[in-house]
Scaffold this motif. Structure first.
Motif, PDB file in Angstrom:
ATOM      1  N   ILE A 108     -24.005  31.273  38.641  1.00 48.00           N
ATOM      2  CA  ILE A 108     -24.213  31.850  37.312  1.00 48.00           C
ATOM      3  C   ILE A 108     -25.059  33.101  37.486  1.00 48.00           C
ATOM      4  CG2 ILE A 108     -25.138  31.464  35.007  1.00 48.00           C
ATOM      5  CD1 ILE A 108     -24.858  28.432  35.598  1.00 48.00           C
ATOM      6  N   TRP A 109     -24.586  34.209  36.895  1.00 47.26           N
ATOM      7  CA  TRP A 109     -25.259  35.492  37.114  1.00 47.26           C
ATOM      8  C   TRP A 109     -25.794  36.079  35.831  1.00 47.26           C
ATOM      9  CZ3 TRP A 109     -25.946  35.674  41.963  1.00 47.26           C
ATOM     10  CH2 TRP A 109     -24.965  35.205  42.843  1.00 47.26           C
ATOM     11  N   ILE A 110     -26.776  36.957  36.000  1.00 44.46           N
ATOM     12  CA  ILE A 110     -27.118  37.864  34.905  1.00 44.46           C
ATOM     13  C   ILE A 110     -26.107  38.988  35.070  1.00 44.46           C
ATOM     14  CG2 ILE A 110     -28.881  39.366  33.929  1.00 44.46           C
ATOM     15  CD1 ILE A 110     -30.904  37.466  35.412  1.00 44.46           C
ATOM     16  N   ARG A 111     -25.088  38.964  34.227  1.00 42.36           N
ATOM     17  CA  ARG A 111     -23.898  39.764  34.502  1.00 42.36           C
ATOM     18  C   ARG A 111     -24.143  41.265  34.489  1.00 42.36           C
ATOM     19  NH1 ARG A 111     -19.881  36.735  30.553  1.00 42.36           N
ATOM     20  NH2 ARG A 111     -21.904  36.170  29.676  1.00 42.36           N
ATOM     21  N   PHE A 121     -34.344  38.896  40.916  1.00 45.64           N
ATOM     22  CA  PHE A 121     -34.789  38.423  39.603  1.00 45.64           C
ATOM     23  C   PHE A 121     -35.911  37.380  39.643  1.00 45.64           C
ATOM     24  CE2 PHE A 121     -34.499  35.760  35.812  1.00 45.64           C
ATOM     25  CZ  PHE A 121     -34.610  36.713  34.819  1.00 45.64           C
TER      26      PHE A 121
ATOM     27  N   GLU B 291     -22.404  34.035  24.440  1.00 43.54           N
ATOM     28  CA  GLU B 291     -21.820  34.432  25.720  1.00 43.54           C
ATOM     29  C   GLU B 291     -22.765  34.180  26.882  1.00 43.54           C
ATOM     30  OE1 GLU B 291     -19.054  38.318  24.790  1.00 43.54           O
ATOM     31  OE2 GLU B 291     -21.022  38.551  25.676  1.00 43.54           O
ATOM     32  N   ARG B 292     -24.044  34.359  26.602  1.00 39.50           N
ATOM     33  CA  ARG B 292     -25.012  34.337  27.700  1.00 39.50           C
ATOM     34  C   ARG B 292     -25.785  33.030  27.783  1.00 39.50           C
ATOM     35  NH1 ARG B 292     -27.681  39.674  25.886  1.00 39.50           N
ATOM     36  NH2 ARG B 292     -29.455  38.991  27.112  1.00 39.50           N
ATOM     37  N   ARG B 294     -25.252  30.244  29.407  1.00 38.70           N
ATOM     38  CA  ARG B 294     -25.438  29.795  30.788  1.00 38.70           C
ATOM     39  C   ARG B 294     -26.388  30.715  31.547  1.00 38.70           C
ATOM     40  NH1 ARG B 294     -21.440  27.027  33.720  1.00 38.70           N
ATOM     41  NH2 ARG B 294     -20.850  28.867  34.877  1.00 38.70           N
ATOM     42  N   GLU B 295     -26.257  32.003  31.253  1.00 39.36           N
ATOM     43  CA  GLU B 295     -27.128  32.987  31.880  1.00 39.36           C
ATOM     44  C   GLU B 295     -28.596  32.701  31.530  1.00 39.36           C
ATOM     45  OE1 GLU B 295     -25.238  36.818  31.600  1.00 39.36           O
ATOM     46  OE2 GLU B 295     -27.193  37.786  31.469  1.00 39.36           O
ATOM     47  N   VAL B 298     -29.823  29.803  33.551  1.00 44.71           N
ATOM     48  CA  VAL B 298     -30.159  30.104  34.942  1.00 44.71           C
ATOM     49  C   VAL B 298     -31.427  30.969  35.014  1.00 44.71           C
ATOM     50  CG1 VAL B 298     -28.902  32.234  35.520  1.00 44.71           C
ATOM     51  CG2 VAL B 298     -29.051  30.395  37.166  1.00 44.71           C
ATOM     52  N   MET B 299     -31.628  31.818  34.007  1.00 45.09           N
ATOM     53  CA  MET B 299     -32.864  32.618  33.999  1.00 45.09           C
ATOM     54  C   MET B 299     -34.075  31.701  33.889  1.00 45.09           C
ATOM     55  SD  MET B 299     -32.046  36.188  31.975  1.00 45.09           S
ATOM     56  CE  MET B 299     -31.756  35.552  30.383  1.00 45.09           C
ATOM     57  N   LEU B 396     -26.858  25.201  31.136  1.00 46.14           N
ATOM     58  CA  LEU B 396     -26.091  25.268  32.377  1.00 46.14           C
ATOM     59  C   LEU B 396     -24.773  24.500  32.273  1.00 46.14           C
ATOM     60  CD1 LEU B 396     -28.990  24.864  34.933  1.00 46.14           C
ATOM     61  CD2 LEU B 396     -27.681  26.919  34.436  1.00 46.14           C
TER      62      LEU B 396
END
Lengths: 251, 399
Positions: A108-111, A121, B291-292, B294-295, B298-299, B396
């Protein structure tokens, strides 16, 4: 970095993960489901541990608890002698970044950020300067032979490449322990092999403790520290015993 | 996490979805632009109107009238009383009588004023042509309304000409008159100036010309004071003598009141557009949050704190507001200036006086820009709080 030296001096096989009688149950409507039913686990520094078990045996829950993301119902979790559920959530987050790295089945990325920025990060969260964060990230990428991708967007890389970048991100803050939860689950055989090689490299050359969680019997031979997980319990075992067990189940 | 990284990541996130970001910002630009454009119109019209009313120096002049019903008359005794008040710099009276003006075979009814030379410095009626009174008693200054009635096209044609006037004196202005009403006929006067003044035809004669014929009561006294901060005090004192006091500041205040309301109404129209754009920001952030998810998970796992995630969303919202606000202000301002420019071209071609109907005061522009930033931050609060409280494990697992 003081942290790096500290790890080396502790090389005398100290215990890095210790759980005692770990239990976790979830409530769904009126019924209660026990996912972990008393897990006792001891991992020494520098080990490569494989936790093997069928889907739904509680592997992910155990990992989340070890990572400090999910509080156990009862039982203790000590990571590097720190009772992590005595820490506040923010302290725990900080502790996690410094001590533990994580590789998921799906990256999973910070796109919006490039490969090197994604890798850097976790260091931003430790309040490092941008220059030193990027320097560390580049160093880690070069260890894993990924430097050529540093300015790409992660989503443009192949699955195997992405997974290797995830490994780089997991170790950039120089953690003692790296968890990998089905890291090859979505990869073809060749890419999967490369990722496993990367994890072995982390363990052998960089001296990290690696916990690999998998349901793929291919990886049983990777380590002598092999655990079998079933119905919320963890047993120390050998690859032959598991092979026998699997054979019995399939009959 | 350091604020500058949050800012950088927020910027990168917006840049990553540049199409969506641009459309959202465009909404803010339209809203803010509409407000700036419309309210600038209000300011411009207000400025034009105030310019018509008078210049700043007139704010230091009080107009003192004798009330019609009262027995108190404005005469030299009262003028002296008023002149001796503290902070009064100078005074100049105005006599107003009925009469006629004659030029060649044309004649017209007119108001006959008696005034001193400095009256024109203290009044909104100022000389447009000619040099004004020199001290000779047989001089006259005509207003443009009188020129029209006398058939004069170019004010310069009449300068130096001798015309005749009839002046009607009454006992109410000249108490020592033998009869109730007396007309001085065919006084010959030389035209030495023209003032721009529409409405009634009028001719100004030297004050002394009329006082020498027995006029004692003035219609009006212009009182020049040394600073406008004494207006209220002097108004009080002079009103206690039994006079009425008018001050141009009152008119300006009324005009301002009307225009402030006008600007609010115009601003409200723009506000509707801004409201729609605020919903746009909200929508963009919500979609982006989904949209984010999951992002965000993970952050969190990578050590980002909840409050930093909240800040990240607030910064993204604020950036949209700030960029949209700045661009919108510039667009609104630019559009007004463009119209001013076009009007100027048309006015010049038509030979009319150029007018600027759009005016954007800098503090107003800055305020509107800040307002846009606030709107952005405000709409960002809810999505930011949602982002903050996302549970990392749920995030997640989110598909």
């Amino acid at each position: 970095m003081a942290n790096r030296n500290q790890n080396k001096s502790k090389k005398s096989k100290s215990i890095v993960i210790e759980t005692q009688n770990l239990r976790k149950s979830f409530r769904f409507a009126k019924s209660e489901i026990s996912v972990l039913r008393g897990v006792d686990l001891k991992v020494k520094e520098g080990e490569l541990v494989v936790i093997f078990g069928p889907s739904g045996c509680g592997k992910s829950t155990l990992l989340n608890i070890l990572l400090g993301l999910e509080e156990p119902t009862t039982g203790e979790v000590k990571i590097l002698d720190e009772e992590i559920y005595n820490l506040s959530p923010d302290e725990r987050a900080h502790f996690r970044v410094r001590r533990m790295g994580m590789v998921y089945q799906q990256p999973i990325w910070i796109r919006s950020l490039s490969v090197i920025e994604n890798v850097a990060f976790p260091l931003y969260n430790l309040n490092l300067t941008k220059t030193s964060s990027l320097r560390e990230a580049r160093l880690v990428l070069s260890w894993l032979g990924l430097e050529k991708f540093k300015n790409h967007y992660p989503a443009t890389l192949s699955g195997g490449e992405q997974q290797k970048v995830t490994v780089a991100r997991a170790i950039v803050a120089n953690p003692t322990i790296v968890f990998a939860d089905e890291p090859t689950g979505n990869l073809d055989t060749k890419a999967a092999g490369e990722v496993i090689e990367t994890l072995k490299f982390l363990n052998r050359k960089l001296g990290r403790t690696v916990i690999l969680v998998t349901h793929n019997p291919q990886y049983l031979h990777l380590s002598k520290s092999l655990y079998y997980m079933e119905d919320g319990k963890v047993f120390k075992t050998s690859s032959q015993a598991i092979a026998k067990h699997i054979a019995e189940i399939s009959i | 996490m350091k604020f500058k990284y949050l800012l950088e990541i927020a910027f990168r996130n917006l840049w990553f979805r540049v199409g969506r970001t641009v459309i959202t910002i465009a909404g803010v630009v339209i809203g803010i632009g509409a407000i700036v454009f419309l309210v600038s119109l209000g300011y411009g019209l207000q400025k034009m109107t105030l310019a018509q009313i008078g210049t700043m120096k007139l704010l230091e002049v009080l107009d003192v009238y004798s009330e019609k019903s009262t027995i108190v008359r404005m005469n030299d005794k009262e003028v002296e009383r008023i002149s001796n008040l503290a902070h009064v710099e100078a005074t100049t009276p105005l006599i107003s009588l009925g009469g006629k003006i004659k030029r060649g075979d044309k004649e017209t009814e007119a108001i006959i004023y008696g005034a001193e030379r400095r009256y024109f410095d203290f009044s909104e009626t100022s000389l447009s042509t000619g040099a004004g009174f020199t001290g000779d008693l047989n001089e006259a200054i005509l207003n443009t309304a009188a020129l029209d009635l006398l058939g004069v096209k170019n004010p310069r044609d009449v300068l130096g000409e001798t015309i005749k006037t009839d002046v009607v004196l009454t006992k109410s202005v000249a108490p020592n008159l033998k009869k109730e009403r007396e007309t001085e006929k065919n006084l010959k006067v030389k035209v030495v100036g023209v003032v721009s003044e529409n409405g009634s035809a009028a001719v100004y004669l030297p004050l002394f010309k009329l006082t020498s014929k027995g006029v004692e009561n003035y219609q009006l006294l212009k009182v020049k004071i040394d600073s406008k901060e004494w207006v209220e005090q002097l108004r009080f004192q002079i009103e206690n003598f039994g006079f009425r006091v008018d001050w141009i500041g009152d008119t300006i205040a009324q005009v301002n009141q009307v225009f402030n309301l006008f600007k609010i109404i115009l601003g409200a129209f723009g506000g509707i557009a801004l409201l729609v754009s605020a919903l746009g920001i909200f929508n963009t952030l919500t979609v982006s949050l989904m949209e984010r998810t999951r992002e965000i998970g993970v952050m969190q796992v990578l050590g980002m704190r909840g409050k930093d995630i909240q800040k990240l969303f607030l910064i993204e919202a604020g950036l949209i507001g700030a960029v949209g606000g700045t661009a919108g202000t510039l667009v609104g301002y630019g559009l007004g200036q463009l119209l001013n420019y076009l009007l100027q071209i048309f006015a010049t071609r038509a030979g009319a006086e150029a007018v600027a109907i759009f005016y954007t005061p800098l503090p107003f522009a800055i305020l509107v820009g800040l307002f846009a930033l606030l709107i952005g931050l405000f709409t960002g609060i809810y999505p930011a709080l949602r982002a903050r409280h996302i549970h990392s494990l749920d995030a997640l697992r989110y598909e």
